[in-house]
Design a protein around this motif. Structure first.
Motif, PDB file in Angstrom:
ATOM      1  N   GLY A 136      43.592  31.752  39.728  1.00  0.00           N
ATOM      2  CA  GLY A 136      43.932  32.956  40.474  1.00  0.00           C
ATOM      3  C   GLY A 136      45.033  33.746  39.797  1.00  0.00           C
ATOM      4  N   LEU A 137      46.045  33.050  39.288  1.00  0.00           N
ATOM      5  CA  LEU A 137      47.128  33.723  38.577  1.00  0.00           C
ATOM      6  C   LEU A 137      46.611  34.404  37.311  1.00  0.00           C
ATOM      7  N   GLU A 138      45.681  33.767  36.633  1.00  0.00           N
ATOM      8  CA  GLU A 138      45.111  34.355  35.411  1.00  0.00           C
ATOM      9  C   GLU A 138      44.349  35.640  35.698  1.00  0.00           C
ATOM     10  N   SER A 139      43.809  35.774  36.895  1.00  0.00           N
ATOM     11  CA  SER A 139      43.036  36.963  37.240  1.00  0.00           C
ATOM     12  C   SER A 139      43.899  38.089  37.793  1.00  0.00           C
ATOM     13  N   ALA A 140      45.181  37.820  38.071  1.00  0.00           N
ATOM     14  CA  ALA A 140      46.061  38.840  38.634  1.00  0.00           C
ATOM     15  C   ALA A 140      46.340  39.937  37.610  1.00  0.00           C
ATOM     16  N   THR A 141      46.687  41.096  38.113  1.00  0.00           N
ATOM     17  CA  THR A 141      47.109  42.182  37.224  1.00  0.00           C
ATOM     18  C   THR A 141      48.523  41.916  36.726  1.00  0.00           C
ATOM     19  N   ALA A 142      49.384  41.440  37.613  1.00  0.00           N
ATOM     20  CA  ALA A 142      50.774  41.144  37.243  1.00  0.00           C
ATOM     21  C   ALA A 142      51.274  39.955  38.042  1.00  0.00           C
ATOM     22  N   VAL A 143      52.127  39.155  37.411  1.00  0.00           N
ATOM     23  CA  VAL A 143      52.770  38.008  38.065  1.00  0.00           C
ATOM     24  C   VAL A 143      54.273  38.256  38.036  1.00  0.00           C
ATOM     25  N   ALA A 144      54.875  38.342  39.218  1.00  0.00           N
ATOM     26  CA  ALA A 144      56.320  38.543  39.338  1.00  0.00           C
ATOM     27  C   ALA A 144      56.968  37.204  39.644  1.00  0.00           C
ATOM     28  N   ILE A 361      63.452  45.157  46.375  1.00  0.00           N
ATOM     29  CA  ILE A 361      62.384  46.074  46.761  1.00  0.00           C
ATOM     30  C   ILE A 361      62.224  47.165  45.713  1.00  0.00           C
ATOM     31  N   ALA A 362      63.328  47.685  45.196  1.00  0.00           N
ATOM     32  CA  ALA A 362      63.245  48.720  44.159  1.00  0.00           C
ATOM     33  C   ALA A 362      62.531  48.192  42.911  1.00  0.00           C
ATOM     34  N   ASP A 363      62.809  46.950  42.543  1.00  0.00           N
ATOM     35  CA  ASP A 363      62.148  46.358  41.372  1.00  0.00           C
ATOM     36  C   ASP A 363      60.652  46.202  41.624  1.00  0.00           C
ATOM     37  N   TYR A 364      60.282  45.777  42.834  1.00  0.00           N
ATOM     38  CA  TYR A 364      58.850  45.653  43.141  1.00  0.00           C
ATOM     39  C   TYR A 364      58.167  47.024  43.159  1.00  0.00           C
ATOM     40  N   LEU A 365      58.837  48.036  43.696  1.00  0.00           N
ATOM     41  CA  LEU A 365      58.237  49.370  43.715  1.00  0.00           C
ATOM     42  C   LEU A 365      58.022  49.900  42.304  1.00  0.00           C
ATOM     43  N   GLU A 366      58.960  49.627  41.416  1.00  0.00           N
ATOM     44  CA  GLU A 366      58.792  50.035  40.023  1.00  0.00           C
ATOM     45  C   GLU A 366      57.557  49.361  39.418  1.00  0.00           C
ATOM     46  N   LEU A 367      57.372  48.074  39.718  1.00  0.00           N
ATOM     47  CA  LEU A 367      56.195  47.369  39.220  1.00  0.00           C
ATOM     48  C   LEU A 367      54.925  47.931  39.852  1.00  0.00           C
ATOM     49  N   TYR A 368      54.928  48.118  41.179  1.00  0.00           N
ATOM     50  CA  TYR A 368      53.750  48.663  41.856  1.00  0.00           C
ATOM     51  C   TYR A 368      53.317  49.971  41.215  1.00  0.00           C
ATOM     52  N   ARG A 369      54.281  50.875  41.014  1.00  0.00           N
ATOM     53  CA  ARG A 369      53.952  52.230  40.555  1.00  0.00           C
ATOM     54  C   ARG A 369      53.532  52.262  39.103  1.00  0.00           C
TER      55      ARG A 369
END
Length: 375
Positions: A136-144, A361-369
Motif C-alpha cells: 500500500g505504501l508503494e502505491s501511494a503518491t507521497a509518504v509523510a 498543518i502548514a507543512d501538510y498543506l504544502e505537500l497537498y498542494r
C-alpha cells in the motif's frame, strides 16, 4: 475536498485517533474543506464472539465493507486522500486518479516482520499484513514520515515504482495545547490523585507496557535512586502488568509507585507540570509524543539517545543509551537540584516551540498542494 481516513475505533489506537482529529480540525481551521471517515464496527460489534472470531469479523469490517464506502466517497468531489495511519495504507491501492498521501508513523512492525530487532515480533498472519501495508505504501503518491529516522526506514524498505511514492518528513505537532501551569493550579489538579503525596517530588513515565517502552528498566533506574531521592514514581497510561508489579515488589519500591490509568488531558498536563522529570528510556519509537508534551509544560526530559527520540528531544533533554541505567539514575538525581531542574525546564520549553500544530498543518498543506493544487 481532502478526505482523511482514520482508524477503526474498536482497535483503541488512541494516538492514531488523536492524529486524525488533529488533521481534521487543523485543516478546517485553515479554511480547507475536509472530511474524516473510518471503518465502522458492523460485524465487529458482535459481542458474543470469542477474541479470535472477533478479530476476523473486524477484518471484514475493515477490508471488505470499508473499501466499498471509501469508493462511494470519492465520487463526492475528493481532490486528495490522506490515510492518517500507515497501517491502513492498503486502502490506497484501489484508488485511481486521486493523489494519496499516507502518514507513516513508524515501520517497527514492518521491520519486525523482516526479522529486524524492534521489540515488535510478527506472527505468520502479521507478516502477511505487513507485506500488504508495504504494498500500500508503494502505491501511494507521497509518504509523510513523523521523523527523519522513519523517513530513512521508508526509503530503505519501500520500493519506488515509476517515481512513486515521494518521501517527506513532517514532524508532528502537539495533540493538545499542553502548557506550563501556575503551581497552585497544578496542585489543585493533582489533588485528584490521592496516592500522590503532597509536597513530595515524583518522576513520571507516560506510556504502555509494550516491551519497547522499557518499563522494567524504569523500575531499576528508580530503585537505584531510592536512597538518595525521597520521591515517587508515577506511571501514567496503562497500568503495570503483573510481572512489572512483581518486579517493583522485589526491588522494594512498590510502596513508592503511583499508577494513573489513561488520564484525561487536564490531569496529564498537571502531571507533566508537577513532575521532577519525564523518564522515557524507550528502545524503539516512531516519534515519542510524551517527550514534546512534557517539554511544552516545562518538564525536564530524560530519554534515549537513539533515533527518533534524540531528534525529537533536540537540545531540550538529557540523553542516554537505553541500556545505561546507571547514567539515567545519575541524571535523575542531578535534576533533584532546583537550579539544575530550572535550567533543563527552560531548555525543554524552547525545544517544544518546534512542534506546533499550525506548523504541522502548514507543512501538510504544502505537500497537498504540490500534488493537487486545487486543495
Amino acid at each position: 475536498m481532502v478526505l482523511l481516513i482514520g482508524n477503526y475505533q474498536p482497535d483503541q489506537q488512541q494516538s492514531m485517533q488523536r492524529f486524525g482529529t488533529m488533521m481534521l480540525e487543523g485543516l478546517r481551521a485553515a479554511g480547507v474543506a475536509a472530511e474524516l471517515i473510518q471503518p465502522e464496527p458492523v460485524l465487529g460489534n458482535f459481542r458474543l464472539a470469542g477474541a479470535l472470531v472477533a478479530k476476523w469479523l473486524a477484518y471484514v469490517d475493515k477490508f471488505v465493507f470499508f473499501p466499498q464506502r471509501l469508493r462511494a466517497h470519492l465520487a463526492k468531489g475528493t481532490r486528495l486522500v490522506h490515510i492518517c495511519d500507515h497501517s491502513n495504507a492498503m486502502y490506497g491501492r484501489g484508488l485511481r486518479g486521486t493523489p494519496v498521501v499516507v502518514t507513516c508513523h513508524d515501520l517497527l512492525a514492518v521491520r519486525g516482520g523482516l526479522g529486524e530487532e524492534t521489540d515488535t515480533p510478527a506472527s505468520t498472519t502479521g507478516r502477511y499484513l505487513q507485506r500488504w501495508i508495504v504494498a500500500g505504501l508503494e502505491s501511494a503518491t507521497a509518504v509523510a514520515c513523523d521523523s527523519e529516522a522513519t523517513r530513512r526506514d521508508a526509503e530503505r524498505l519501500i520500493k519506488q515504482v515509476r517515481g512513486r511514492p515521494q518521501f517527506h518528513r513532517i514532524l508532528l505537532g502537539l495533540s493538545h495545547p499542553f502548557r506550563a501551569l501556575a503551581p497552585l493550579e497544578t496542585k489543585q489538579r493533582l489533588a485528584g490523585v490521592p496516592a500522590l503525596r503532597a509536597e513530595q517530588p515524583f518522576v513520571l513515565h507516560v506510556g504502555s507496557n509494550l516491551r519497547r517502552k522499557n518499563r522494567e528498566a524504569i523500575l531499576r533506574i528508580f530503585a537505584r535512586c531510592r536512597e538518595g531521592w525521597a520521591g515517587q514514581l508515577v506511571f501514567a497510561g496503562e497500568r503495570l502488568s503483573a510481572e512489572l508489579s512483581a518486579q517493583a515488589s522485589s526491588l522494594g519500591i512498590a510502596d513508592r509507585i503511583v499508577e494513573v490509568s489513561s488520564p484525561e488531558n487536564d490531569l496529564l498536563e498537571a502531571l507533566y507540570n508537577g513532575a521532577a522529570a519525564l523518564l522515557f528510556p524507550s528502545r524503539f519509537e516512531g516519534f515519542g509524543w510524551p517527550i514534546i508534551e512534557a517539554q511544552a509544560c516545562g518538564c525536564p526530559v530524560l530519554c534515549s539517545n537513539t533515533e527518533p527520540m534524540a531528534e525529537v528531544a533536540g537540545e531540550g533533554a538529557l540523553l542516554r543509551d537505553p541500556a545505561d541505567e546507571e547514567g539515567f539514575a545519575h541524571d535523575l538525581l542531578r535534576l533533584s537540584e532546583p537550579a539544575e531542574r530550572a535550567r533543563w525546564s527552560a531548555r525543554a520549553l524552547a525545544n517544544a516551540q518546534r512542534f506546533t500544530t499550525d506548523r504541522m498543518i502548514a507543512d501538510y498543506l504544502e505537500l497537498y498542494r504540490s500534488l493537487a493544487p486545487e486543495c
